[in-house]
Motif scaffolding. Structure first.
Motif, PDB file in Angstrom:
ATOM      1  N   GLY A  62      62.839   5.653   7.840  1.00 16.95           N
ATOM      2  CA  GLY A  62      63.277   6.191   6.533  1.00 16.95           C
ATOM      3  C   GLY A  62      63.661   8.066   7.101  1.00 16.95           C
ATOM      4  N   LEU A  63      64.316   8.275   7.889  1.00 15.09           N
ATOM      5  CA  LEU A  63      65.672   7.528   7.851  1.00 15.09           C
ATOM      6  C   LEU A  63      66.692   8.499   9.472  1.00 15.09           C
ATOM      7  N   LEU A  64      67.110   7.730   9.601  1.00 16.17           N
ATOM      8  CA  LEU A  64      67.650   8.524  10.732  1.00 16.17           C
ATOM      9  C   LEU A  64      69.279   9.351  10.349  1.00 16.17           C
ATOM     10  N   PRO A  65      69.495  10.948  10.710  1.00 13.88           N
ATOM     11  CA  PRO A  65      70.340  11.384  10.425  1.00 13.88           C
ATOM     12  C   PRO A  65      71.577  11.158  10.809  1.00 13.88           C
ATOM     13  N   VAL A  66      72.769  10.158  10.393  1.00 15.09           N
ATOM     14  CA  VAL A  66      73.648  10.289  11.632  1.00 15.09           C
ATOM     15  C   VAL A  66      74.543  10.819  11.768  1.00 15.09           C
ATOM     16  N   PRO A  67      74.797  12.259  11.461  1.00 19.43           N
ATOM     17  CA  PRO A  67      75.238  13.042  12.081  1.00 19.43           C
ATOM     18  C   PRO A  67      74.468  13.992  13.123  1.00 19.43           C
ATOM     19  N   LEU A  68      72.975  13.371  13.756  1.00 18.79           N
ATOM     20  CA  LEU A  68      73.059  13.611  15.301  1.00 18.79           C
ATOM     21  C   LEU A  68      73.166  12.602  16.170  1.00 18.79           C
ATOM     22  N   ARG A  69      74.067  11.003  15.510  1.00 19.18           N
ATOM     23  CA  ARG A  69      73.391  10.100  16.244  1.00 19.18           C
ATOM     24  C   ARG A  69      74.528   9.946  16.856  1.00 19.18           C
ATOM     25  N   VAL A  89      60.753  -4.771  12.875  1.00 23.58           N
ATOM     26  CA  VAL A  89      61.935  -3.531  12.827  1.00 23.58           C
ATOM     27  C   VAL A  89      62.985  -3.226  11.375  1.00 23.58           C
ATOM     28  N   ALA A  90      62.306  -2.112  10.572  1.00 20.80           N
ATOM     29  CA  ALA A  90      63.580  -1.869   9.618  1.00 20.80           C
ATOM     30  C   ALA A  90      63.552  -0.553   9.991  1.00 20.80           C
ATOM     31  N   MET A  91      65.180   0.010   9.270  1.00 17.20           N
ATOM     32  CA  MET A  91      65.637   0.961   9.779  1.00 17.20           C
ATOM     33  C   MET A  91      67.203   1.683   8.317  1.00 17.20           C
ATOM     34  N   GLY A  92      66.988   2.503   8.412  1.00 11.61           N
ATOM     35  CA  GLY A  92      67.255   3.631   7.614  1.00 11.61           C
ATOM     36  C   GLY A  92      68.047   4.232   8.374  1.00 11.61           C
ATOM     37  N   VAL A  93      69.335   4.451   7.986  1.00 13.75           N
ATOM     38  CA  VAL A  93      70.408   6.559   8.494  1.00 13.75           C
ATOM     39  C   VAL A  93      70.549   6.729   6.935  1.00 13.75           C
ATOM     40  N   GLY A  94      70.786   8.375   6.921  1.00 12.48           N
ATOM     41  CA  GLY A  94      71.320   8.639   5.929  1.00 12.48           C
ATOM     42  C   GLY A  94      72.333   9.863   6.218  1.00 12.48           C
ATOM     43  N   PRO A 111      80.055  14.508   4.538  1.00  3.83           N
ATOM     44  CA  PRO A 111      78.729  13.597   4.534  1.00  3.83           C
ATOM     45  C   PRO A 111      78.887  12.079   4.501  1.00  3.83           C
ATOM     46  N   VAL A 112      79.531  11.917   2.871  1.00  9.88           N
ATOM     47  CA  VAL A 112      79.536  10.726   2.379  1.00  9.88           C
ATOM     48  C   VAL A 112      80.808   9.753   3.913  1.00  9.88           C
ATOM     49  N   THR A 113      81.804  10.574   3.742  1.00  9.07           N
ATOM     50  CA  THR A 113      82.193   9.373   4.788  1.00  9.07           C
ATOM     51  C   THR A 113      81.997   9.256   5.705  1.00  9.07           C
ATOM     52  N   LEU A 114      81.505  10.162   6.026  1.00  4.65           N
ATOM     53  CA  LEU A 114      80.449   9.588   7.731  1.00  4.65           C
ATOM     54  C   LEU A 114      80.420   8.458   7.745  1.00  4.65           C
ATOM     55  N   PRO A 149      70.948  -7.729  18.409  1.00  3.34           N
ATOM     56  CA  PRO A 149      69.840  -8.752  17.904  1.00  3.34           C
ATOM     57  C   PRO A 149      69.646 -10.540  18.135  1.00  3.34           C
ATOM     58  N   LEU A 150      68.942 -11.180  18.307  1.00  4.55           N
ATOM     59  CA  LEU A 150      69.436 -12.243  17.833  1.00  4.55           C
ATOM     60  C   LEU A 150      69.355 -12.588  15.946  1.00  4.55           C
ATOM     61  N   ASP A 151      68.823 -12.168  15.644  1.00  2.64           N
ATOM     62  CA  ASP A 151      69.069 -12.064  14.278  1.00  2.64           C
ATOM     63  C   ASP A 151      68.759 -10.523  13.254  1.00  2.64           C
ATOM     64  N   PRO A 152      70.627 -10.253  13.388  1.00  2.00           N
ATOM     65  CA  PRO A 152      70.350  -8.777  12.807  1.00  2.00           C
ATOM     66  C   PRO A 152      69.892  -8.008  11.757  1.00  2.00           C
ATOM     67  N   PRO A 153      68.968  -6.926  11.999  1.00  2.42           N
ATOM     68  CA  PRO A 153      68.046  -6.457  10.780  1.00  2.42           C
ATOM     69  C   PRO A 153      68.874  -6.105   9.742  1.00  2.42           C
ATOM     70  N   ALA A 154      68.234  -5.439   8.762  1.00  2.00           N
ATOM     71  CA  ALA A 154      68.618  -5.527   6.941  1.00  2.00           C
ATOM     72  C   ALA A 154      68.889  -3.766   7.503  1.00  2.00           C
ATOM     73  N   LEU A 155      70.268  -3.147   7.260  1.00  3.96           N
ATOM     74  CA  LEU A 155      70.294  -1.738   7.102  1.00  3.96           C
ATOM     75  C   LEU A 155      70.269  -1.543   5.917  1.00  3.96           C
ATOM     76  N   ALA A 156      69.460  -0.294   6.105  1.00  5.86           N
ATOM     77  CA  ALA A 156      69.304   0.321   4.542  1.00  5.86           C
ATOM     78  C   ALA A 156      69.550   1.857   4.510  1.00  5.86           C
ATOM     79  N   VAL A 157      69.861   2.057   3.825  1.00  3.81           N
ATOM     80  CA  VAL A 157      70.984   3.996   3.274  1.00  3.81           C
ATOM     81  C   VAL A 157      70.056   4.525   2.500  1.00  3.81           C
ATOM     82  N   GLY A 158      69.432   5.517   3.252  1.00  2.00           N
ATOM     83  CA  GLY A 158      68.691   6.317   1.526  1.00  2.00           C
ATOM     84  C   GLY A 158      69.890   7.082   1.132  1.00  2.00           C
ATOM     85  N   ALA A 159      69.964   7.294   0.146  1.00  2.00           N
ATOM     86  CA  ALA A 159      70.983   7.348  -1.192  1.00  2.00           C
ATOM     87  C   ALA A 159      69.854   8.680  -1.798  1.00  2.00           C
TER      88      ALA A 159
END
Length: 290
Positions: A62-69, A89-94, A111-114, A149-159
């Motif tokens: 918590g979390l992966l910065p999306v501009p880098l990826r 596995v739990a994953m968040g992006v921001g 940044p919010v549009t991205l 993923p066989l069962d997609p993990p929940a995706l979180a957003v840092g806000a």
């Protein structure tokens, strides 16, 4: 039940992660959280190592910065981890810290549009869909994961701000609130998240995770106060806790009562024993939190 986690701070060198992760695993900690702060440890590499070193521990980034990826790469990495370590596995992006993004030449005008584009596409890829997308920042042409993923993990957003909180409710499965968020601020955030959920027609449960600064043991109050000063927290609000297990657990319950589904205790950067901190959270605080 309130989930209870702890943070492995990226101020610690990467070689410390193995001992902390294994201590958390043996102690029965619910979740160990990792941060991809510039310019410290990589979130994905650290998560893969921690998962491989442990047997049952759930590892969250918590979390992966999306501009880098690139979004396809993010999807590949999350899918690979989830297939190798299903359910752990739990994953968040921001949208990342904008000063850091500027340092590496990746700061964007909106940044919010991205973030909206990245999360929308990422969730589709993790569901195994073929995606063609022409957005302002994200472009894909017929991309599908070979190994979703066989069962997609929940995706979180840092806000934190109103726009990103509403966006998280609309397009994400969960929200991550930063350290320095008081119980009252959690209540306010949930209102904005729910506005986004209504706008997006979302009816499934939406997890809210909050980081809370915590200190225990000798000098706990002094270490906590110094950390608040370092982070620039508003000390007119309750934004951390220092004390024994009973005191910390009571604080956790206040954040949970305010609407946090998961409370992740964040040690001070100068905590004298990170391994003991995760054991303290799992063995002493956890039994006191319903």
């Amino acid at each position: 039940m309130t989930l209870l986690g702890a943070v492995f701070l990226p101020q610690l060198p990467p070689e410390r992660l193995r001992a902390v992760a294994q201590a958390a695993d043996r102690a029965g900690l619910d979740e160990l959280w990792l941060w991809e702060d510039c310019f410290r440890e990589s979130g994905i590499a650290s998560a893969a190592a921690a998962l491989a070193w442990t047997d049952r521990l759930r590892v969250a980034v918590g979390l992966l910065p999306v501009p880098l990826r690139n979004v396809a790469l993010t999807a590949m990495e999350i899918a690979t981890l989830e297939r190798m370590f299903p359910g752990r596995v739990a994953m968040g992006v921001g949208h990342g810290v904008q000063d850091w993004m500027a340092q590496v030449g990746e700061r964007v005008e909106s940044p919010v549009t991205l973030l909206r584009e990245h999360v929308t596409v990422l969730r589709s890829l993790l569901r195994g869909e073929e995606v063609t997308f022409a957005g302002r920042y994200v472009q894909l042409d017929g991309v599908r994961l070979d190994w979703p993923p066989l069962d997609p993990p929940a995706l979180a957003v840092g806000a934190s701000g109103p726009r990103s909180l509403r966006l998280s409710g609309e397009v994400a499965d969960a929200t991550i609130l930063t350290g320095g968020t008081s119980p009252d601020a959690v209540r306010a955030a949930r209102v904005l998240i729910d506005e986004g959920r209504i706008a997006g027609g979302r009816t499934e449960p939406h997890r809210v995770t909050v980081f809370v600064l915590a200190a225990t043991g000798p000098g706990a109050a002094e270490r906590l106060a110094a950390s608040h000063r370092d982070w620039g927290h508003d000390l007119t609000q309750e934004v951390g806790v220092a004390g024994d297990a009973a005191v910390v657990a009571a604080a956790v319950r206040r954040w949970a009562d305010a609407g946090a589904t998961a409370v992740v205790l964040q040690p001070t950067a100068d905590d004298p024993d990170p391994e003991d901190f995760v054991r303290f959270v799992a063995r002493e605080v956890r039994p006191l939190v319903p």
